[in-house]
Design an enzyme around this catalytic site. Structure first.
Site, short mmCIF file in Angstrom:
data_model
loop_
_atom_site.label_atom_id
_atom_site.label_comp_id
_atom_site.label_asym_id
_atom_site.label_seq_id
_atom_site.Cartn_x
_atom_site.Cartn_y
_atom_site.Cartn_z
N THR A 47 0.83 -1.21 0.00
CA THR A 47 0.00 0.00 0.00
C THR A 47 0.86 1.25 0.00
O THR A 47 0.62 2.20 -0.77
CB THR A 47 -0.92 0.01 1.24
N THR A 48 1.90 1.28 0.85
CA THR A 48 2.77 2.44 0.94
C THR A 48 3.57 2.64 -0.34
O THR A 48 3.98 3.76 -0.64
CB THR A 48 3.74 2.28 2.14
N TYR A 110 -13.05 -4.58 -2.52
CA TYR A 110 -14.15 -4.09 -3.35
C TYR A 110 -15.20 -5.16 -3.66
O TYR A 110 -16.39 -4.92 -3.56
CB TYR A 110 -13.65 -3.45 -4.67
N TYR A 136 -2.64 -10.59 4.04
CA TYR A 136 -2.62 -9.18 4.45
C TYR A 136 -4.05 -8.79 4.77
O TYR A 136 -4.89 -8.70 3.88
CB TYR A 136 -2.02 -8.32 3.35
N ARG A 141 -9.19 -0.77 4.63
CA ARG A 141 -9.01 -0.47 3.21
C ARG A 141 -9.79 -1.42 2.31
O ARG A 141 -10.22 -1.02 1.23
CB ARG A 141 -7.52 -0.55 2.85
N LYS A 164 0.14 -10.45 7.73
CA LYS A 164 0.32 -9.05 8.12
C LYS A 164 -1.03 -8.59 8.64
O LYS A 164 -2.00 -8.49 7.88
CB LYS A 164 0.77 -8.19 6.94
N ILE A 206 5.53 -4.99 9.49
CA ILE A 206 5.74 -4.38 8.17
C ILE A 206 5.43 -2.91 8.36
O ILE A 206 4.29 -2.52 8.58
CB ILE A 206 4.86 -5.05 7.11
#
Length: 294
Positions: A47-48, A110, A136, A141, A164, A206
């Protein structure tokens, strides 16, 4: 006792841009800085790393560049998630082909699949590629949450080796440790609760903050994993405002601002991420000073 594959702090690397393109030279320099700072591994295109606005070719190139730069000095856990199972399989296959040590696969966002759909998504990836996979889970999100029961089912698959956890629910670490057995790797996805996550049996984090302060983050996790709680708590107190400041605007804008202040890359992100606000910048600068980052 079976040890987990991964322990310590793994920076969720930013993807630097310049002139609209990936700045490969800056990325290589960032990776070298992380390794010199003592981090325990690298996570490109999460994501980052703005994976959502990278093209597929850019995504693959950043993973490949990370593996090439690391040269086996630390493990590389490649971001390889998608809400399309077929696309996620392709990204995990690429990660394996270029020599990544594992893949980080986000819950399908989504689509809002059922728990059975989430299980089937990960099982299809497990069956298609012989590479260690970290789940993850980041419901803030993705909207979907990988339940503890589904995690326990997935832990029985041979290539699903850990998680994660970015739920912020520390009790989940204790439950998953009991249900998933020895060797199950548990990494926090939230810097601010990383120390607490280890106290609940986790193995590391992470980390977004490690982009900015690799040495301080590595030292804190080294202390925590060695049971040196006084040193670990000192590290937590030193970094807590930076952990918070890096999320005072849409990530990774504050992190890229901090890195730009250190002369490491441009602030550039891709829309819809805009530059950090003035209020965010002020908080980042104050937090960097408090953490001794310069």
């Amino acid at each position: 006792m079976v040890e987990p594959l991964f322990r310590g702090v793994f920076p969720a690397l930013v993807t630097p841009f310049r002139g609209g393109a990936v700045d490969e030279d800056a990325f290589v320099a960032l990776v070298e800085r992380q390794i010199a700072g003592g981090v325990h591994g690298l996570v490109p295109v999460g994501t980052t790393g703005e994976s959502t606005t990278l093209s597929h070719d850019e995504h693959r190139r950043v993973v490949e560049l990370c593996v090439q730069t690391a040269r086996g000095r630390v493990p590389v856990i490649a971001g390889a998630g998608s809400n399309s199972t077929a696309e996620a399989i392709e990204l995990v296959q690429h990660a394996k082909q270029v020599g990544a040590d594992a893949a980080l696969v986000v819950a399908p966002y989504y689509n809002k699949p059922s728990q059975e759909g989430i299980y089937a998504h990960y099982k299809a990836i497990n069956d298609a590629v012989q590479l260690p996979i970290l789940l993850y889970n980041v419901p803030s999100r993705t909207i979907v949450d990988i339940s503890n029961a589904t995690v326990a089912r997935l832990a029985k698959l041979p290539n699903i080796v850990g998680i994660k956890d970015a739920t912020g629910d520390l009790a989940r670490a204790s439950i998953q440790r009991l249900e998933c057995g020895e060797g199950w790797c548990m990494l926090s996805g939230n810097d601010d609760v990383g120390l607490g996550y280890i106290a609940h049996g986790g193995h590391g984090c992470i980390s977004v903050t490690a982009n900015v302060a690799p040495e301080a983050c590595a030292q804190m996790y080294n202390d925590a994993l060695a049971g040196q709680w006084k040193g670990a708590l000192y590290g937590q107190d030193r970094l807590i405002r930076l952990h918070k400041a890096l999320f005072t605007d849409a990530s990774p804008a504050p992190t890229k601002f901090a890195l730009a202040q250190l002369g490491l890359c441009a602030e550039d992100s891709r829309l819809p991420i805009t530059p950090a606000s003035e209020a965010s910048r002020a908080e980042v600068l104050a937090a960097m000073k408090e953490a001794g980052v310069h």
